[in-house]
Enzyme design. Structure first.
Site: not given
Ligand code: CP
Length: 302
Positions: A51-52, A101, A80, A129
């Site tokens: 999603r993100t 991320r 590496k 998040h």
């Molecule tokens: N909600 C969320 O962070 O989903 P993903 O891990 O799929 O990005």
């Protein structure tokens, strides 16, 4: 917000968060506009995501921006032995903004300290998040017509669940009341209880989901985060701690909505999906509009 990183939800104050919600609403009405023509956004995912990553990509594509990056650090020079510092300093040269991320708590903050361009934290370990939090706030506003004075129940892995940490801090601006439902081992960390204590907000910690279903306006379910457990046996003990079923929902308030940042494993039975209370897929859709707002505001377009 122009040129400012978004690493923790606390980096933006209540007024700035409300402004993001306002701009997100504009994008919901008109998501396809060529506002990001000529901008290059780097998307660095050192940890899996559906999603993100895809909602950022969708959001940016709909606005005419370009995206570069990787979805697996194993395909980058990290493989590496390149350091995070050098990776960020390099990608800094190729883009106007970095969405990142990373599995380590604090990695996004570190990146923001070595980069000259803004960093958007798309999830760092079990820490924060913040863009998920903004779409959660948007969804709560959409379903409850307000953010103030709500009762919110968080259920599942509250220790490792970064979405819970940042959403708790954001909702603390709106005089909400909290029920933290988790096995003892996965309860909300002390720092978040202290955060609420400092603001004089009410909360309770408990283990039984059935006690909160009749009380809450928002039931925020979360996955037990297997990847964060150092001992697989500990995961086995708690992995099936909760499974919300249609039959559990009978005492819920009329306005109650079930949210989940997703992905789910088995904490919401699919028989809940068709109920009017189930709102997690619309929640995921809202990620597009909210991320359009955040990117446009940080790049100074909105
Ligand atoms: N909600 C969320 O962070 O989903 P993903 O891990 O799929 O990005």
């Amino acid at each position: 917000m122009k040129n400012r990183s978004l690493v923790s939800i606390c980096d933006y104050n209540k007024d700035e968060q409300l402004k993001i919600l306002e701009v997100s609403k504009e994008f919901e009405k008109k998501p396809k506009q060529r506002l990001l023509d000529g901008f290059v956004i780097a998307s660095l995912f050192f940890e899996p995501s559906t999603r993100t990553r895809l909602s950022f990509e969708s959001a940016i594509n709909m606005l005419g921006g370009r995206i570069i990056g990787f979805t697996d650090a194993g395909s980058s020079s990290v493989k590496k032995g390149e350091s995070l510092r050098d990776t960020i300093r390099t990608v800094n040269n190729y883009s106007d903004l970095i969405v990142m991320r990373h599995p380590l708590d604090g990695a996004a903050r570190f990146a923001s300290e070595v980069a000259d361009i803004p960093i958007i934290n798309a999830g760092d370990g079990a820490n924060q998040h913040p863009t998920q939090t903004m779409l959660d706030l948007y969804t709560i506003m959409q379903t409850q017509n307000k953010l103030e004075n709500l009762k919110v129940g968080f259920v599942g892995d509250l220790k490792y669940g970064r979405t819970v940490h940042s959403l708790t801090q954001a909702l603390a601006n709106f005089n909400c009341e909290f029920s933290f439902v988790a096995p003892n081992f996965l309860q909300i960390p002390t720092q978040y209880k202290e955060f609420l204590d400092e603001k004089g907000l009410k909360y309770e910690t408990l283990a039984n989901i059935h006690e909160v279903i009749p009380e809450v306006d928002i039931l925020y379910m979360t996955r037990i985060q297997r990847e964060r457990f150092s001992d697989p046996q500990e995961y086995e003990k708690v992995k099936d701690a909760y499974e919300l079923k249609k039959s559990d929902m009978e005492p819920a308030k009329k306005n109650m909505k079930v949210l989940h940042p997703l992905p789910r494993v088995n904490e919401i039975n699919i028989d809940v999906d068709s109920m009017p209370e189930a709102y997690y897929f619309q929640q995921a859709l809202n990620g597009v509009f909210v991320r359009q707002a955040i990117v446009s505001m940080i790049l100074g377009i909105k």
